[in-house]
Design a protein around this motif. Structure first.
Motif, PDB file in Angstrom:
ATOM      1  N   TYR A   1      98.110  65.737  39.415  1.00  0.00           N
ATOM      2  CA  TYR A   1      99.055  64.811  40.040  1.00  0.00           C
ATOM      3  C   TYR A   1      99.354  65.221  41.475  1.00  0.00           C
ATOM      4  CZ  TYR A   1     102.685  68.320  39.102  1.00  0.00           C
ATOM      5  OH  TYR A   1     103.426  69.465  39.058  1.00  0.00           O
TER       6      TYR A   1
ATOM      7  N   THR B   1     107.756  59.922  43.276  1.00  0.00           N
ATOM      8  CA  THR B   1     106.696  59.055  42.772  1.00  0.00           C
ATOM      9  C   THR B   1     105.499  59.959  42.522  1.00  0.00           C
ATOM     10  OG1 THR B   1     107.537  57.195  44.054  1.00  0.00           O
ATOM     11  CG2 THR B   1     105.276  57.035  43.244  1.00  0.00           C
ATOM     12  N   ARG B   2     105.223  60.203  41.235  1.00  0.00           N
ATOM     13  CA  ARG B   2     104.152  61.116  40.837  1.00  0.00           C
ATOM     14  C   ARG B   2     102.940  60.292  40.441  1.00  0.00           C
ATOM     15  NH1 ARG B   2     105.799  66.152  37.491  1.00  0.00           N
ATOM     16  NH2 ARG B   2     106.281  66.732  39.631  1.00  0.00           N
ATOM     17  N   THR B   3     101.838  60.507  41.144  1.00  0.00           N
ATOM     18  CA  THR B   3     100.597  59.801  40.856  1.00  0.00           C
ATOM     19  C   THR B   3      99.668  60.735  40.088  1.00  0.00           C
ATOM     20  OG1 THR B   3     100.851  58.498  42.881  1.00  0.00           O
ATOM     21  CG2 THR B   3      98.663  58.547  41.868  1.00  0.00           C
TER      22      THR B   3
ATOM     23  N   SER C   1      96.136  61.441  37.990  1.00  0.00           N
ATOM     24  CA  SER C   1      94.761  60.947  37.943  1.00  0.00           C
ATOM     25  C   SER C   1      93.909  61.882  37.094  1.00  0.00           C
ATOM     26  CB  SER C   1      94.168  60.801  39.343  1.00  0.00           C
ATOM     27  OG  SER C   1      94.124  62.051  39.988  1.00  0.00           O
TER      28      SER C   1
ATOM     29  N   THR D   1      94.005  56.237  37.153  1.00  0.00           N
ATOM     30  CA  THR D   1      95.212  56.637  37.870  1.00  0.00           C
ATOM     31  C   THR D   1      96.407  55.892  37.295  1.00  0.00           C
ATOM     32  OG1 THR D   1      93.930  56.963  39.890  1.00  0.00           O
ATOM     33  CG2 THR D   1      96.300  56.762  40.146  1.00  0.00           C
TER      34      THR D   1
ATOM     35  N   VAL E   1     101.002  55.896  37.607  1.00  0.00           N
ATOM     36  CA  VAL E   1     102.141  56.342  38.405  1.00  0.00           C
ATOM     37  C   VAL E   1     103.357  56.550  37.517  1.00  0.00           C
ATOM     38  CG1 VAL E   1     103.715  55.722  40.285  1.00  0.00           C
ATOM     39  CG2 VAL E   1     101.276  55.200  40.471  1.00  0.00           C
TER      40      VAL E   1
END
Length: 87
Positions: free
Chosen positions: A19, A35-37, A39, A49, A51
């Motif tokens: 992340y 805001t943690r993305t 993948s 991916t 969020v």
């Protein structure tokens, strides 16, 4: 805030989600929004991916203790008291 534990792919069994975070200020100094993305990429370069939004809030009111009640004579200055007695 958790970890991804259910990575899956039809051909790759060694997946590990990673992340990156973007942090924004909240409504006061102790609040923020992350805001943690997340993948995950398989051995063939296929990527998924998702969020996650993490809201850090401060909803706990402060606490304090006031001094004990006291009775004074009307000619005493309430700002200049010396209390005596047994402890």
């Amino acid at each position: 805030t958790g970890d991804v534990t259910d990575e899956a792919d039809n051909c790759d069994s060694g997946l590990e989600a990673t992340y990156s975070d973007a942090v924004a200020d909240g409504n006061c100094a102790n609040e923020s929004v992350i805001t943690r993305t997340w993948s995950v990429t398989d051995d063939c370069g296929n990527t998924a991916t998702l969020v996650q939004t993490i809201n850090i809030v401060d909803t706990t009111a402060p606490t304090f203790t006031v001094p004990a009640d006291v009775t004074i004579e009307c000619d005493q200055d309430a700002n200049d008291l010396t209390l005596t007695g047994d402890v």
